[in-house]
Design an enzyme around this catalytic site. Structure first.
Site, PDB file in Angstrom:
ATOM      1  N   SER A 133      26.494 -33.980  53.468  1.00  0.00           N
ATOM      2  CA  SER A 133      26.493 -32.575  53.904  1.00  0.00           C
ATOM      3  C   SER A 133      27.440 -32.539  55.160  1.00  0.00           C
ATOM      4  O   SER A 133      27.741 -33.553  55.841  1.00  0.00           O
ATOM      5  CB  SER A 133      25.093 -32.282  54.411  1.00  0.00           C
ATOM      6  OG  SER A 133      24.940 -31.292  55.132  1.00  0.00           O
ATOM      7  N   TYR A 141      17.377 -33.822  58.921  1.00  0.00           N
ATOM      8  CA  TYR A 141      18.190 -33.820  57.800  1.00  0.00           C
ATOM      9  C   TYR A 141      19.512 -34.551  58.100  1.00  0.00           C
ATOM     10  O   TYR A 141      19.953 -35.241  57.246  1.00  0.00           O
ATOM     11  CB  TYR A 141      18.135 -32.309  57.435  1.00  0.00           C
ATOM     12  CG  TYR A 141      18.919 -32.344  55.996  1.00  0.00           C
ATOM     13  CD1 TYR A 141      18.540 -32.532  54.947  1.00  0.00           C
ATOM     14  CD2 TYR A 141      20.393 -31.849  56.148  1.00  0.00           C
ATOM     15  CE1 TYR A 141      19.157 -32.371  53.738  1.00  0.00           C
ATOM     16  CE2 TYR A 141      21.136 -31.495  55.107  1.00  0.00           C
ATOM     17  CZ  TYR A 141      20.751 -32.019  53.792  1.00  0.00           C
ATOM     18  OH  TYR A 141      21.371 -31.639  52.598  1.00  0.00           O
TER      19      TYR A 141
END
Length: 296
Positions: free
Chosen positions: A153, A166
């Site tokens: 990501s 995350y």
């Protein structure tokens, strides 16, 4: 499935076997369908069997073979057995895509950010790719090569409140990818990380629609060629790459503004060198074959 470029003409992955985790929805489902369109046979791995079987039916409808295996990537033994089932059915595993992910966007001091949530994020996003890669290696080494891809990501370089855990989990994949690539290069196994910007997937549930739209999210289907490239003959020569999709998309966007005959790396190289920092350009230059592939 129609979004896969030139899908009727290109069987880029013909008869390859792709093992995809998190294949029940979002990016994983798009990759499964897109890879099948490119000629691959697919092993669908996810936690909800009903969703996997629906996608399996779509894949088989276009003449590819598929196998659905419901499991949680947090369980090493289940993954190990899944690879054994794959070998039994297909006789090989060409591609592993560590795509399963989990997130809850709570600040670390939020009452709902419980130890159970922390555990789930880390086990899925960190141990999932680690377990999957470890368990598949004996098969890939035995058959003389393979491709390992993981989903990262761009949140890593764009900190925001609520993304702490995350981001921590996805950051681990940077060193994992670079080190594993070096370890496996001599065994003809290439290892790369695809880092999308925000993608419209079920993981965004709970976020306000206007906030999602303001971030201009990608669609899962937009990512198929990023992954497929690294399993092609040309792409397999690249390993240890950390592909920042946002930066590549900027180059693609500029190239698309040029006449068709100038939509290639050679004609956008100078613009890219002027646009990105010296260090960024050095990394992007290594992905020139990927850029040409995306522009084909």
């Amino acid at each position: 499935m129609e979004n896969v470029k030139n899908s009727n003409q290109e069987l880029l992955l013909e008869d390859k076997v792709a093992f995809i985790t998190g294949a029940g929805s979002g990016i994983g489902a798009a990759l499964a369908k897109g890879f099948a369109k490119y000629g691959a046979n697919i092993v669908l791995v996810g936690t909800t069997e009903e969703k996997l079987l629906q996608i399996q039916a779509e894949i088989e409808k276009i003449g590819r073979r598929a196998l659905s295996i419901p499991l949680n990537v947090q369980n090493y033994e289940d993954l190990k057995q899944a690879f054994a089932k794959t070998m039994e059915k297909f006789g090989k595993i060409d591609i592993l895509i560590n795509n399963a992910g989990f997130s809850r966007l709570y600040p670390l001091n939020h009452p709902k950010c419980t130890p159970e949530i922390l555990d789930n994020i880390i086990k899925t996003n960190v141990l999932g790719p680690l377990y999957g890669s470890h368990a598949v290696l004996s098969h890939m080494v035995f058959q003389g090569g393979g491709t390992i891809l993981s989903t990262g990501s761009t949140i890593i370089g764009q900190p925001a409140p609520g993304w702490t855990v995350y981001s921590m989990s996805k950051s681990s994949l940077l060193g994992f990818t670079e080190c594993l690539a070096l370890e496996l290069k001599s065994q003809k196994i290439n290892v790369n990380l695809i880092m999308p910007r925000m993608v419209r997937t079920p993981m965004l549930r709970g976020m306000k629609e206007d906030l999602i739209n303001s971030m201009n999210p990608m669609m899962p289907e937009d990512l198929v060629d990023y992954y497929a490239f690294f399993a092609t003959k040309t792409g397999k020569k690249l390993t240890g790459q950390l592909v920042n999709v946002d930066k590549v998309e900027k180059i693609i966007g500029y190239a698309r503004s040029l006449p068709k005959e100038n939509q290639n790396w050679a004609d956008v190289k100078e613009w890219a060198e002027d646009t990105f920092s010296k260090e960024e350009f050095k990394k992007i230059k290594k992905m020139r074959k990927l850029i040409d592939f995306l522009l084909r």
